[in-house]
Design a protein around this motif. Structure first.
Motif, PDB file in Angstrom:
ATOM      1  N   ILE A  62      -9.727   4.994   0.590  1.00 23.51           N
ATOM      2  CA  ILE A  62      -9.715   3.535   0.499  1.00 23.51           C
ATOM      3  C   ILE A  62     -10.982   3.031  -0.187  1.00 23.51           C
ATOM      4  CG2 ILE A  62      -9.859   1.421   1.882  1.00 23.51           C
ATOM      5  CD1 ILE A  62      -7.988   2.858   3.913  1.00 23.51           C
ATOM      6  N   LYS A  63     -12.108   3.591   0.176  1.00 16.87           N
ATOM      7  CA  LYS A  63     -13.377   3.185  -0.452  1.00 16.87           C
ATOM      8  C   LYS A  63     -13.415   3.563  -1.925  1.00 16.87           C
ATOM      9  CE  LYS A  63     -15.925   4.983   2.927  1.00 16.87           C
ATOM     10  NZ  LYS A  63     -17.129   5.387   3.704  1.00 16.87           N
TER      11      LYS A  63
ATOM     12  N   ASP B 243     -11.871  -8.575   0.501  1.00 16.68           N
ATOM     13  CA  ASP B 243     -11.451  -7.182   0.360  1.00 16.68           C
ATOM     14  C   ASP B 243     -12.177  -6.414  -0.728  1.00 16.68           C
ATOM     15  OD1 ASP B 243     -10.404  -8.393  -1.853  1.00 16.68           O
ATOM     16  OD2 ASP B 243      -8.418  -7.518  -1.670  1.00 16.68           O
TER      17      ASP B 243
ATOM     18  N   LYS C 197     -10.928   3.759  -3.975  1.00 12.23           N
ATOM     19  CA  LYS C 197     -10.014   2.899  -4.725  1.00 12.23           C
ATOM     20  C   LYS C 197     -10.501   1.456  -4.792  1.00 12.23           C
ATOM     21  CE  LYS C 197      -6.620   5.859  -5.595  1.00 12.23           C
ATOM     22  NZ  LYS C 197      -6.138   6.153  -6.971  1.00 12.23           N
ATOM     23  N   ASN C 198     -11.459   1.099  -3.947  1.00 13.18           N
ATOM     24  CA  ASN C 198     -11.944  -0.267  -3.905  1.00 13.18           C
ATOM     25  C   ASN C 198     -12.916  -0.527  -5.055  1.00 13.18           C
ATOM     26  OD1 ASN C 198     -14.018  -2.440  -2.926  1.00 13.18           O
ATOM     27  ND2 ASN C 198     -12.233  -2.698  -1.619  1.00 13.18           N
TER      28      ASN C 198
ATOM     29  N   GLY D 148      -9.461  -7.304   3.995  1.00 15.46           N
ATOM     30  CA  GLY D 148      -9.115  -5.965   3.562  1.00 15.46           C
ATOM     31  C   GLY D 148      -9.370  -5.006   4.705  1.00 15.46           C
TER      32      GLY D 148
ATOM     33  N   GLY E  95      -9.957  -5.285  -3.574  1.00 19.14           N
ATOM     34  CA  GLY E  95      -8.934  -4.267  -3.339  1.00 19.14           C
ATOM     35  C   GLY E  95      -7.513  -4.728  -3.602  1.00 19.14           C
TER      36      GLY E  95
ATOM     37  N   GLU F 145       0.840  -1.199   0.000  1.00 16.04           N
ATOM     38  CA  GLU F 145       0.000   0.000   0.000  1.00 16.04           C
ATOM     39  C   GLU F 145       0.881   1.258   0.000  1.00 16.04           C
ATOM     40  OE1 GLU F 145      -3.091   0.119  -0.379  1.00 16.04           O
ATOM     41  OE2 GLU F 145      -3.970  -1.762   0.316  1.00 16.04           O
TER      42      GLU F 145
END
Length: 256
Positions: free
Chosen positions: A213-214, A251, A216-217, A195, A254, A154
């Motif tokens: 993060i959301k 995840d 990019k998921n 994840g 992700g 990450e």
């Protein structure tokens, strides 16, 4: 479908770090499917609270234990206590974990050692102690909790904890290696790589970077506990009798 494939009645599950977070969710899922529950961590109060909750809600036995998974004598003593109280350990969930957020170039050695001692050495010691019992009776289900942090690197602004990431990558390989070695004894070894879920450990990360993060998921969301519980039930029951050495990422895509 034969629902007994997911029935855990008469089984005993030992869950490390089961007093809170994902460990507690897994403990409740097992209890809901009929398993007796043993929970251990360094903080007895958290474990006892979860045990009280389970006993009030489900018709199973449950007990709490104090255990430092990085201390071999402590691990052996705890496993012996559980065996004395329940007579067997059919399912082991290695969930206890530690992390330390810091840039790699500034990571203190003691922080690195603490994370690896809990996450890697603790998983080894507990698997060894419980595994000897499972090998003797020719049956066992070991479930290791890895992380997508051990599957991909990450960016620093999302996760800057190289000890944690390294330890989880080690857990994934440990799972495969041990599965290969213990297949002949009737012991399956699998791993779950969550994840980003909302837990005490991820609280600060999500407060800082949750929206990113959301975004990019692929599914545009954080983890939900039902998915985690379902995978744990799969690995714990007869439905996974022909599954071993696998690492399943929960995840939302992700880690793709």
């Amino acid at each position: 479908m034969d629902q007994s494939l997911f029935d855990l009645s008469g089984r005993t599950a030992l869950i490390t770090g089961g007093g809170r977070g994902l460990g507690r969710d897994i403990a409740e899922a097992f209890a809901e499917h009929g398993a007796n529950i043993a929970i251990c961590s360094r903080k007895l109060s958290n474990c006892q609270e979860t045990v009280d909750y389970i006993q009030n809600k489900y018709s199973v036995q449950a007990r709490a234990y104090v255990c430092d998974v990085g201390n071999e004598e402590n691990v052996i003593s705890t496993v012996n206590e559980v065996l004395s109280d329940f007579g067997q350990i059919d399912i082991l969930v290695n969930n206890s974990g530690a992390t330390w957020g810091e840039k790699a170039e500034k990571m203190p050695l003691e922080a690195w050692q603490k994370v690896l001692n809990v996450n890697v050495t603790g998983t080894f010691l507990m698997s060894k102690a419980v595994g000897n019992h499972m090998i003797e009776k020719g049956y066992g289900k070991i479930i290791n909790i890895g992380s997508v942090a051990g599957l991909k690197a990450e960016p620093a602004e999302v996760l800057n904890a190289i000890g944690y990431s390294t330890s989880k990558a080690a857990i994934h390989h440990f799972t495969k290696d041990l599965a290969r070695k213990w297949a002949e004894y009737g012991v399956t070894v699998n791993a779950i790589a969550p994840g980003f879920f909302e837990t005490t450990m991820t609280k600060h990360i999500l407060e800082r970077s949750g929206d990113r993060i959301k975004e990019k998921n692929p599914m545009n969301k954080l983890g939900d506990t039902n998915s985690l519980k379902a995978t744990a039930i799969l690995f714990a029951g007869r439905a996974s009798d022909y599954i071993t050495g696998q690492v399943i990422a929960i995840d939302g895509g992700g880690s793709l």
